[in-house]
Write a protein that holds these residues in place. Structure first.
Motif, PDB file in Angstrom:
ATOM      1  N   LYS A   1     -22.527  -1.415  30.271  1.00  0.00           N
ATOM      2  CA  LYS A   1     -21.726  -1.824  29.108  1.00  0.00           C
ATOM      3  C   LYS A   1     -22.610  -2.032  27.888  1.00  0.00           C
ATOM      4  CE  LYS A   1     -17.817  -3.980  31.451  1.00  0.00           C
ATOM      5  NZ  LYS A   1     -18.017  -4.759  32.659  1.00  0.00           N
ATOM      6  N   ASN A   2     -23.754  -2.699  28.094  1.00  0.00           N
ATOM      7  CA  ASN A   2     -24.682  -2.949  26.984  1.00  0.00           C
ATOM      8  C   ASN A   2     -25.181  -1.637  26.387  1.00  0.00           C
ATOM      9  OD1 ASN A   2     -24.324  -5.640  27.475  1.00  0.00           O
ATOM     10  ND2 ASN A   2     -26.351  -5.990  28.354  1.00  0.00           N
ATOM     11  N   TYR A   3     -25.492  -0.660  27.256  1.00  0.00           N
ATOM     12  CA  TYR A   3     -25.962   0.639  26.760  1.00  0.00           C
ATOM     13  C   TYR A   3     -24.862   1.331  25.960  1.00  0.00           C
ATOM     14  CZ  TYR A   3     -27.450   5.436  26.391  1.00  0.00           C
ATOM     15  OH  TYR A   3     -27.757   6.668  25.884  1.00  0.00           O
TER      16      TYR A   3
ATOM     17  N   GLU B   1     -27.156  -0.684  23.094  1.00  0.00           N
ATOM     18  CA  GLU B   1     -28.437  -1.293  23.451  1.00  0.00           C
ATOM     19  C   GLU B   1     -29.259  -0.322  24.316  1.00  0.00           C
ATOM     20  OE1 GLU B   1     -29.948  -4.849  26.257  1.00  0.00           O
ATOM     21  OE2 GLU B   1     -28.192  -5.363  25.035  1.00  0.00           O
TER      22      GLU B   1
ATOM     23  N   ALA C   1     -31.119  -1.269  27.625  1.00  0.00           N
ATOM     24  CA  ALA C   1     -30.340  -1.425  28.862  1.00  0.00           C
ATOM     25  C   ALA C   1     -30.493  -0.195  29.758  1.00  0.00           C
ATOM     26  CB  ALA C   1     -28.870  -1.672  28.540  1.00  0.00           C
TER      27      ALA C   1
ATOM     28  N   ASN D   1     -22.595  -0.019  24.349  1.00  0.00           N
ATOM     29  CA  ASN D   1     -22.454  -0.746  23.085  1.00  0.00           C
ATOM     30  C   ASN D   1     -23.684  -0.628  22.183  1.00  0.00           C
ATOM     31  OD1 ASN D   1     -19.860  -1.606  23.712  1.00  0.00           O
ATOM     32  ND2 ASN D   1     -20.599  -3.405  24.813  1.00  0.00           N
TER      33      ASN D   1
ATOM     34  N   VAL E   1     -23.219  -4.611  33.790  1.00  0.00           N
ATOM     35  CA  VAL E   1     -23.468  -5.253  32.498  1.00  0.00           C
ATOM     36  C   VAL E   1     -24.423  -4.389  31.670  1.00  0.00           C
ATOM     37  CG1 VAL E   1     -24.462  -7.291  31.356  1.00  0.00           C
ATOM     38  CG2 VAL E   1     -23.048  -7.571  33.410  1.00  0.00           C
TER      39      VAL E   1
END
Length: 193
Positions: free
Chosen positions: A12-14, A18, A21, A16, A9
């Motif tokens: 994925k956040n990084y 972030e 993350a 996207n 997760v």
């Protein structure tokens, strides 16, 4: 009690956008990766350099979209760190190169009895790496491979223990070795002795 977010997760956040993350991932695995690198190079400055280079590669790969998430973030990062450790030794000409050949058996690097400390460290790392790779095999292939290589059982004994024919045991062993070679080739893994 704080809920821990899965590595997958966070990855994925990084990807996207972030940034936090990645910071969480680095902090989560910092100690383990740094200890691993230090155990090989035995130098704090070199350890920090290789650690930073490892995460530079991680960031580049994630940004390029080349990372395929299979719940294996830490083993993937450890593999990158391991390869950078090998590169470090190569640059300093302190580690012998292994020239592979078509008939190379990945288990041939396991049986050397008289090793100096550096070679023993390298051998231990190869054993560790092989164990990680073996864990990725399908259960039936892993079982046959472990019985054959680590328990030195004959295919007849393996057949009797697993309840399959000798030919099935042979086939599973063959596929286990093919799959290991495939993973080694796909990931440009370097086995040295």
């Amino acid at each position: 009690m704080e809920l821990q977010i899965d590595d997958s997760v966070l990855v994925k956040n990084y990807i996207n956008g972030e940034e936090k993350a990645l910071e969480i991932l680095i902090n989560r695995h910092n100690q383990r990766i740094s200890s691993f690198i230090y155990s090989k190079v035995l130098n704090r400055d070199v350890t920090e350099d290789i650690f930073q280079d490892t995460f530079i590669k991680v960031i580049k790969t994630l940004r390029k979209g080349s990372y395929s998430e299979e719940g294996k973030f830490l083993p993937w990062v450890m593999r990158i760190a391991h390869n950078l450790v090998i590169d470090h030794f190569r640059k300093n000409k302190r580690m012998p190169m292994f020239e592979g050949s078509d008939d190379f058996n990945i288990f041939s690097v396991i049986g050397d009895d008289q090793l100096n400390i550096e070679k023993q460290l390298i051998k231990d790392q190869i054993d560790n790496d092989l164990n990680i790779l073996i864990e990725e095999l399908p259960e039936d292939q892993k079982e046959v491979l472990m019985m054959r290589i680590y328990k030195d059982m004959s295919f007849k004994e393996i057949s009797e223990n697993t309840g399959v024919s000798i030919n099935t045991a042979l086939g599973r062993m063959r596929y286990a070795l093919i799959n290991l070679r495939k993973v080694i080739d796909q990931n440009n893994i370097v086995l040295t002795n």
